[in-house]
Design a protein around this motif. Structure first.
Motif, mmCIF file in Angstrom:
data_model
loop_
_atom_site.group_PDB
_atom_site.id
_atom_site.type_symbol
_atom_site.label_atom_id
_atom_site.label_comp_id
_atom_site.label_asym_id
_atom_site.label_seq_id
_atom_site.Cartn_x
_atom_site.Cartn_y
_atom_site.Cartn_z
ATOM 1 N N ALA A 28 0.835 -1.201 0.000
ATOM 2 C CA ALA A 28 0.000 0.000 0.000
ATOM 3 C C ALA A 28 0.871 1.252 0.000
ATOM 4 O O ALA A 28 0.570 2.221 -0.699
ATOM 5 C CB ALA A 28 -0.930 0.001 1.210
ATOM 6 N N GLY A 31 2.314 1.612 -3.514
ATOM 7 C CA GLY A 31 1.274 2.068 -4.444
ATOM 8 C C GLY A 31 0.933 3.530 -4.246
ATOM 9 O O GLY A 31 0.769 4.283 -5.207
ATOM 10 N N LEU A 32 0.854 3.946 -2.993
ATOM 11 C CA LEU A 32 0.572 5.351 -2.699
ATOM 12 C C LEU A 32 1.712 6.243 -3.159
ATOM 13 O O LEU A 32 1.490 7.306 -3.730
ATOM 14 C CB LEU A 32 0.320 5.516 -1.200
ATOM 15 C CG LEU A 32 -0.164 6.875 -0.735
ATOM 16 C CD1 LEU A 32 -1.546 7.153 -1.312
ATOM 17 C CD2 LEU A 32 -0.215 6.918 0.778
ATOM 18 N N TRP A 56 -2.625 2.201 -8.676
ATOM 19 C CA TRP A 56 -3.864 2.163 -7.895
ATOM 20 C C TRP A 56 -4.245 0.733 -7.535
ATOM 21 O O TRP A 56 -4.780 0.473 -6.453
ATOM 22 C CB TRP A 56 -4.992 2.863 -8.641
ATOM 23 C CG TRP A 56 -4.768 4.339 -8.711
ATOM 24 C CD1 TRP A 56 -4.403 5.062 -9.800
ATOM 25 C CD2 TRP A 56 -4.845 5.262 -7.617
ATOM 26 N NE1 TRP A 56 -4.264 6.385 -9.462
ATOM 27 C CE2 TRP A 56 -4.526 6.540 -8.140
ATOM 28 C CE3 TRP A 56 -5.149 5.147 -6.274
ATOM 29 C CZ2 TRP A 56 -4.509 7.684 -7.341
ATOM 30 C CZ3 TRP A 56 -5.128 6.285 -5.477
ATOM 31 C CH2 TRP A 56 -4.815 7.541 -6.014
ATOM 32 N N LEU A 59 -2.095 -0.274 -4.646
ATOM 33 C CA LEU A 59 -2.631 0.341 -3.431
ATOM 34 C C LEU A 59 -3.838 -0.445 -2.908
ATOM 35 O O LEU A 59 -3.929 -0.730 -1.713
ATOM 36 C CB LEU A 59 -3.018 1.793 -3.701
ATOM 37 C CG LEU A 59 -3.576 2.599 -2.545
ATOM 38 C CD1 LEU A 59 -2.539 2.742 -1.446
ATOM 39 C CD2 LEU A 59 -4.020 3.958 -3.033
#
Length: 86
Positions: A28, A31-32, A56, A59
């Motif tokens: 996460a 991805g962020l 995305w 994430l």
């Protein structure tokens, strides 16, 4: 089955779920970082729509794994079958 084996299984399940939670949190975070970093990856991601969708997706998968790992940790510690089955 002896009580020692059940206790060992409980803690092994807890450790495995902690690893899933940590991996999901890392995914996460990556991805962020790829999705919102204006200086680093944004130039590469802006030119290819597939990479933006991948960021995305990374994430979303990371958040899902983190949630499942957390619920698994709670289920292992409380010996809650519904949480473990989730």
């Amino acid at each position: 089955v002896s009580m020692g084996v059940l206790t060992c299984m409980k803690y092994l399940m807890f450790i495995f779920n902690v690893l899933v939670f940590a991996g999901g949190t890392c995914l996460a975070g990556m991805g962020l970082w790829v999705a919102v970093d204006p200086a680093g990856f944004q130039d590469i991601v802006a030119t290819r729509a597939v990479l933006s969708a991948g960021a995305w997706l990374l994430l979303a998968v990371g958040i899902t794994l983190s949630l499942l790992g957390f619920l698994g940790c709670c289920g292992a510690l409380r010996r809650s079958r519904p949480l473990l089955l989730l």
